[in-house]
Design an enzyme around this catalytic site. Sequence first.
Site, PDB file in Angstrom:
ATOM      1  N   SER A  26     -29.350  26.897  80.074  1.00  0.00           N
ATOM      2  CA  SER A  26     -28.942  27.913  81.056  1.00  0.00           C
ATOM      3  C   SER A  26     -29.620  27.846  82.412  1.00  0.00           C
ATOM      4  O   SER A  26     -29.218  28.554  83.333  1.00  0.00           O
ATOM      5  CB  SER A  26     -29.157  29.314  80.483  1.00  0.00           C
ATOM      6  OG  SER A  26     -28.170  29.613  79.547  1.00  0.00           O
ATOM      7  N   LYS A  55     -32.706  36.950  88.115  1.00  0.00           N
ATOM      8  CA  LYS A  55     -31.649  37.017  87.095  1.00  0.00           C
ATOM      9  C   LYS A  55     -31.683  38.387  86.431  1.00  0.00           C
ATOM     10  O   LYS A  55     -32.762  38.926  86.161  1.00  0.00           O
ATOM     11  CB  LYS A  55     -31.888  35.902  86.070  1.00  0.00           C
ATOM     12  CG  LYS A  55     -30.771  35.722  85.047  1.00  0.00           C
ATOM     13  CD  LYS A  55     -31.078  34.574  84.080  1.00  0.00           C
ATOM     14  CE  LYS A  55     -29.916  34.331  83.123  1.00  0.00           C
ATOM     15  NZ  LYS A  55     -30.192  33.238  82.174  1.00  0.00           N
ATOM     16  N   SER A  90     -26.078  30.000  81.574  1.00  0.00           N
ATOM     17  CA  SER A  90     -25.872  31.404  81.874  1.00  0.00           C
ATOM     18  C   SER A  90     -26.435  31.831  83.239  1.00  0.00           C
ATOM     19  O   SER A  90     -26.007  32.853  83.774  1.00  0.00           O
ATOM     20  CB  SER A  90     -26.518  32.268  80.787  1.00  0.00           C
ATOM     21  OG  SER A  90     -27.925  32.154  80.817  1.00  0.00           O
TER      22      SER A  90
END
Lengths: 493, 95
Positions: free
Chosen positions: A183, A79, A159
């Site tokens: 998330s 990420k 997210s």
Amino acid sequence: MTDLTSLTIAAARDKLKAREISAVELTESYLNAIDAANGALNAYVAVTPDKAIAMAKTSDARLAEGKGGALEGIPLGVKDLFATEGVHTQACSHILDGFQPKYESTVTGKLWGEGAVMLGKLNMDEFAMGSSNESSYYGPVVNPWKAEGSDEKLVPGGSSGGSAAAVAAHLCAGATATDTGGSIRQPAAFTGTVGIKPTYGRCSRFGIVAYASSLDQAGPIARDVRDAAILLKSMAGVDKKDTTSVDLPVPDYEAALGQSLKGMRIGIPKEYRLDGMPEEIEKLWAQGAEWLKDAGAEVVEISLPHTKYALPAYYIVAPAEASSNLARYDGVRYGLRAEGRDIADMYEKTRASGFGKEVQRRIMIGTYVLSAGYYDAYYLKAQKVRTLIKRDFENAFRAGVDAILAPITPSSAFAIGDKELAADPVKMYLQDVFTITLNLAGLPGISVPAGLDNKGLPLGLQVIGKPFEEETLFKTAHVIEQAAGTFSPKVWW
Amino acid sequence: MSVDLATVKRVARLSRIAVTDEEAERMMGELNGILGFVEQLSEVDVSGVEPMTSVTPITMRQREDAVTDGDKAADVVANAPNADQNFFLVPKVVE
């Protein structure tokens, strides 16, 4: 020969050890898959092929000597929130334009230490603020899943939308992710993948771009429960560089898989049964409880009376912490700078052009609730409510409940550009109604696919556990996975 | 509680985010929507409840008070939009 990208981490690990495949072959398969798919899915914001091949070669050399770590030669996506030395790290924000850190986050450093191979950086909501991956400066990620008979593009959740989409579309063997309000778990549910948010303090936060420091926690997204267990083992552990990381031994999570649920008591929180909840989710939840009963667990109804106050408390605490954490982006030390007539004007113009709408909104809310005269009414009150939310869970555990079973999301994946959600920020916030309580209480939770809805889209269930009892989550989620099976999207990209 | 346009502009100033009048109008609606939503917390009786300061009951570790890192000035300024001889350059602050 079968496509190497179809191998789970566990399967690839065995084949690499047995030298049936090489790490370079495996890595090349993934790089080719990314090349072919990323134009359509937008899961990666930076691909690092040279680094990947170099790391894979090192892995092959180690494997040839019969050495190698727990993840030797396994290609992973990261990420964009994790600092990776000399590689694009921007939290998918314009304000970190061009930022390439001189240091490595502890979690990614541990993964590379175990021999994992980095494929690149994954798309996400800007600064991890969002539930649809639509707030990324790099544009939305497209969910590899589509509703049956429809060509509409769906969100992968957020997210960690890039992480979830890349795992579901086999563009990496597994991915790092972070969870501040859901998330990891919500995108995992939207893409038919497994995601675990460990207990606060289980993984080091060093080198992870901070959003809300008292809630942020790193964890993996993987194709199945076993892969998630393998990844978490390598990510977790105490770190001198994060004083909130906890000095407890990291168990062999994989060993928990297949353990019996006999004698376990599973709680079903009645407050999670919302008005207007789709019947399919209610049915799936009941089905999940049946599966756990069949495996020998006792299922009891429990009450978590302050559940409904978790979202409002979060939308005070998280923006407050964010407004403080994001004060560092001032156009001086890194990233974007917009010129101004004096230094204050430079700050204001830099932050106006560098932060997206949702980030600006949360900074504004945070600044307001912390401003003189409002601190007690908002922030202090929210922190007291947080104590009550945690106490609800403690009471349930004290009454003999070992784990809690709950839905993950109020719906399956929705469309990119959903007008109703875009028009009202609060509606989007409600996506996290089942996940956010855990962040406020610091508890671990795992999201495991449990079925498809009538549109053919994946739905997940969540298992919530006591602090640092991730093993319980893995063994319980594994039972659900054994009963429900695993789910993959049809390739259209 | 709700915010008016002047408050939105004051908060934007405190946040160091430049806003146009039009943006301030839009933000006012959004912020009031969120503040209206969090208003639900007023229903909760928190008398006698301690505010949470840490989710884990573990006390912070202390380390030896010694220098363990540093001498990395070039690394520190490496990502600066404007730097010279290991100094950050900013618009003139003092006349």
